[in-house]
Design a protein around this motif. Sequence first.
Motif, PDB file in Angstrom:
ATOM      1  N   ALA A 269       1.723 -14.743  -9.387  1.00  0.00           N
ATOM      2  CA  ALA A 269       3.139 -14.393  -9.180  1.00  0.00           C
ATOM      3  C   ALA A 269       3.335 -12.878  -9.195  1.00  0.00           C
ATOM      4  O   ALA A 269       2.539 -12.141  -9.762  1.00  0.00           O
ATOM      5  N   PRO A 270       4.452 -12.415  -8.582  1.00  0.00           N
ATOM      6  CA  PRO A 270       4.781 -10.989  -8.669  1.00  0.00           C
ATOM      7  C   PRO A 270       5.158 -10.626 -10.103  1.00  0.00           C
ATOM      8  O   PRO A 270       5.879 -11.390 -10.761  1.00  0.00           O
ATOM      9  N   ASN A 271       4.679  -9.491 -10.557  1.00  0.00           N
ATOM     10  CA  ASN A 271       4.855  -9.094 -11.959  1.00  0.00           C
ATOM     11  C   ASN A 271       6.315  -9.155 -12.429  1.00  0.00           C
ATOM     12  O   ASN A 271       6.593  -9.600 -13.538  1.00  0.00           O
ATOM     13  N   ARG A 272       7.226  -8.706 -11.566  1.00  0.00           N
ATOM     14  CA  ARG A 272       8.642  -8.674 -11.974  1.00  0.00           C
ATOM     15  C   ARG A 272       9.179 -10.058 -12.374  1.00  0.00           C
ATOM     16  O   ARG A 272      10.171 -10.156 -13.098  1.00  0.00           O
ATOM     17  N   GLN A 273       8.540 -11.113 -11.894  1.00  0.00           N
ATOM     18  CA  GLN A 273       9.060 -12.468 -12.155  1.00  0.00           C
ATOM     19  C   GLN A 273       8.378 -13.150 -13.344  1.00  0.00           C
ATOM     20  O   GLN A 273       8.741 -14.273 -13.702  1.00  0.00           O
ATOM     21  N   TYR A 274       7.399 -12.487 -13.942  1.00  0.00           N
ATOM     22  CA  TYR A 274       6.615 -13.155 -14.996  1.00  0.00           C
ATOM     23  C   TYR A 274       7.487 -13.798 -16.074  1.00  0.00           C
ATOM     24  O   TYR A 274       7.346 -14.976 -16.390  1.00  0.00           O
ATOM     25  N   VAL A 275       8.370 -12.980 -16.653  1.00  0.00           N
ATOM     26  CA  VAL A 275       9.101 -13.474 -17.828  1.00  0.00           C
ATOM     27  C   VAL A 275       9.922 -14.718 -17.471  1.00  0.00           C
ATOM     28  O   VAL A 275       9.935 -15.707 -18.212  1.00  0.00           O
ATOM     29  N   LEU A 276      10.562 -14.662 -16.318  1.00  0.00           N
ATOM     30  CA  LEU A 276      11.367 -15.822 -15.920  1.00  0.00           C
ATOM     31  C   LEU A 276      10.497 -17.056 -15.728  1.00  0.00           C
ATOM     32  O   LEU A 276      10.888 -18.158 -16.118  1.00  0.00           O
ATOM     33  N   LEU A 277       9.319 -16.859 -15.178  1.00  0.00           N
ATOM     34  CA  LEU A 277       8.420 -18.002 -14.973  1.00  0.00           C
ATOM     35  C   LEU A 277       7.908 -18.525 -16.325  1.00  0.00           C
ATOM     36  O   LEU A 277       7.843 -19.735 -16.549  1.00  0.00           O
ATOM     37  N   PRO A 367      11.030  -5.828 -15.811  1.00  0.00           N
ATOM     38  CA  PRO A 367      11.215  -7.209 -15.377  1.00  0.00           C
ATOM     39  C   PRO A 367      12.521  -7.386 -14.584  1.00  0.00           C
ATOM     40  O   PRO A 367      13.428  -6.570 -14.678  1.00  0.00           O
ATOM     41  N   GLU A 368      12.525  -8.459 -13.837  1.00  0.00           N
ATOM     42  CA  GLU A 368      13.714  -8.840 -13.059  1.00  0.00           C
ATOM     43  C   GLU A 368      14.929  -9.023 -13.974  1.00  0.00           C
ATOM     44  O   GLU A 368      14.810  -9.611 -15.050  1.00  0.00           O
ATOM     45  N   THR A 369      16.083  -8.519 -13.550  1.00  0.00           N
ATOM     46  CA  THR A 369      17.300  -8.815 -14.326  1.00  0.00           C
ATOM     47  C   THR A 369      18.262  -9.698 -13.540  1.00  0.00           C
ATOM     48  O   THR A 369      19.213 -10.225 -14.091  1.00  0.00           O
ATOM     49  N   LYS A 370      18.022  -9.821 -12.227  1.00  0.00           N
ATOM     50  CA  LYS A 370      18.902 -10.678 -11.413  1.00  0.00           C
ATOM     51  C   LYS A 370      18.071 -11.722 -10.685  1.00  0.00           C
ATOM     52  O   LYS A 370      17.938 -11.701  -9.464  1.00  0.00           O
ATOM     53  N   GLY A 371      17.493 -12.632 -11.483  1.00  0.00           N
ATOM     54  CA  GLY A 371      16.606 -13.644 -10.918  1.00  0.00           C
ATOM     55  C   GLY A 371      17.331 -14.566  -9.936  1.00  0.00           C
ATOM     56  O   GLY A 371      18.543 -14.725  -9.987  1.00  0.00           O
ATOM     57  N   ARG A 372      16.522 -15.162  -9.036  1.00  0.00           N
ATOM     58  CA  ARG A 372      17.086 -16.132  -8.080  1.00  0.00           C
ATOM     59  C   ARG A 372      16.250 -17.408  -8.154  1.00  0.00           C
ATOM     60  O   ARG A 372      15.020 -17.374  -8.009  1.00  0.00           O
ATOM     61  N   VAL A 373      16.919 -18.526  -8.369  1.00  0.00           N
ATOM     62  CA  VAL A 373      16.224 -19.803  -8.545  1.00  0.00           C
ATOM     63  C   VAL A 373      15.318 -20.117  -7.359  1.00  0.00           C
ATOM     64  O   VAL A 373      14.165 -20.509  -7.538  1.00  0.00           O
TER      65      VAL A 373
END
Length: 402
Positions: A269-277, A367-373
């Motif tokens: 996965a792209p690093n910015r999305q890690y935490v959300l994943l 990290p991403e702050t405006k995640g998209r489902v």
Amino acid sequence: MNASDNLIVLAVGEIFLKRGNRRRFFAQLRKNAARAVRDLELDVSEIHGRLVVHHREARLDDPAAENPPIPIEAALRRLQWVFGVHSAMPGCQVPSDLRAIEEIAAEYLARRIGSKPLRFRVDTRRPNKSFPMRSVDVNREVGIAMFDRFPNLVLDLHEPELTLHIELGQALSFIYRRRHPMGGGLPVGSSGKVLLLLSGGLDSPVAGYLAQKRGCQVEALYFHSFPYISDHAKEKVKELAALLARGQGAIRLNVAPFTAIQEAIRDKAPNRQYVLLYRRFMLRIAEALAERVEALALVTGEAISQVASQTLQNMRCIEAVTRLPIIRPLVTYDKLEVVDLSRRLEMFEISTRPHDDCCSLFVARHPETKGRVEFLEQIEEGLDVEGLVADALDRIEVFEFR
Ligand code: ATP
Ligand code: MG
């Protein structure tokens, strides 16, 4: 008969609002309170609509019995953790007879007042109206008897330094002088079971306490990424879980292995999305475990915008993977309010011990702050979501604390 403190009368606050369920709440509270004081050789009985803590050998059927004194301070410390108890009043029992009440009240006060002037009043309650006199008349009669015996007492209805409380029952009555505020809330177990996502941090143990306070029985789940995250972190979580046992007698802590999931995300996965994943996997596993242990909701320590993963957009992305309600007791708390509560609950020292946090593992950039489902779902297509979840579930370790 004697006038030592040989019982504690409990006031139960909010339970009285729950008309239909009152019996069930009351029974649960009695059970919880009895469990909390059992090893002090105490028991809990219901007497004219009150729960009363007393020595387990006390004779409550005989109003004139000489019952053993009880360890008041130790019992009060235990009762602080029995949610549903609003206040606690140490006192003693008396026969429901005006002369006997005056007699014991005088002895009771003699032990507790000096010779300095003291503003004083009597406050009588008559819960079941079986006593033949009205409360105001008892106040006056007993008051006069006390003023006769103790010339230093001065009547003060508005700001008394000492109030003699009398609670009149059919055969048995109580007298007490002080109300100690207790934890309040609802009896643990009366609201069902929840699964708490417990990390070693500050927030989630406090969230667990607040859920208990609203009557939830808590089971805990911790995700551990060994060897990236050391076993010190796991030890912290165990200590925090053990503290939460205070509120409910025993607690189960599930430790789910999280390493394989984090490595798979790192690789795909792209690093910015890690935490959300990470968090989406945590909730999937939590939902499956909740079903297994019959928990009705999940509890987390999240607060709006406290950290990047807790923006409203990101909370939405995280909770999209589960249909269970997610209870966030701290959702509107400031960090300082959480710190304050954490200190009062004696959790702060443990929570602030340095440890690694799996949510920052491998996370390099912002990290991403405006995640998209939709985007997260697209990334997860490249991962064996079901397999990873099933594997973690299979390897859960369970600990129990009392
Ligand atoms: P905390 O102080 O509870 O660790 P936090 O402010 O560090 O919270 P996050 O790291 O974003 O916030 O985690 C949010 C919530 O997710 C936590 O409050 C907890 O309920 C859950 N959580 C995070 N990491 C774990 C973990 N390793 N195991 C179980 N639950 C976790
Ligand atoms: Mg944390």
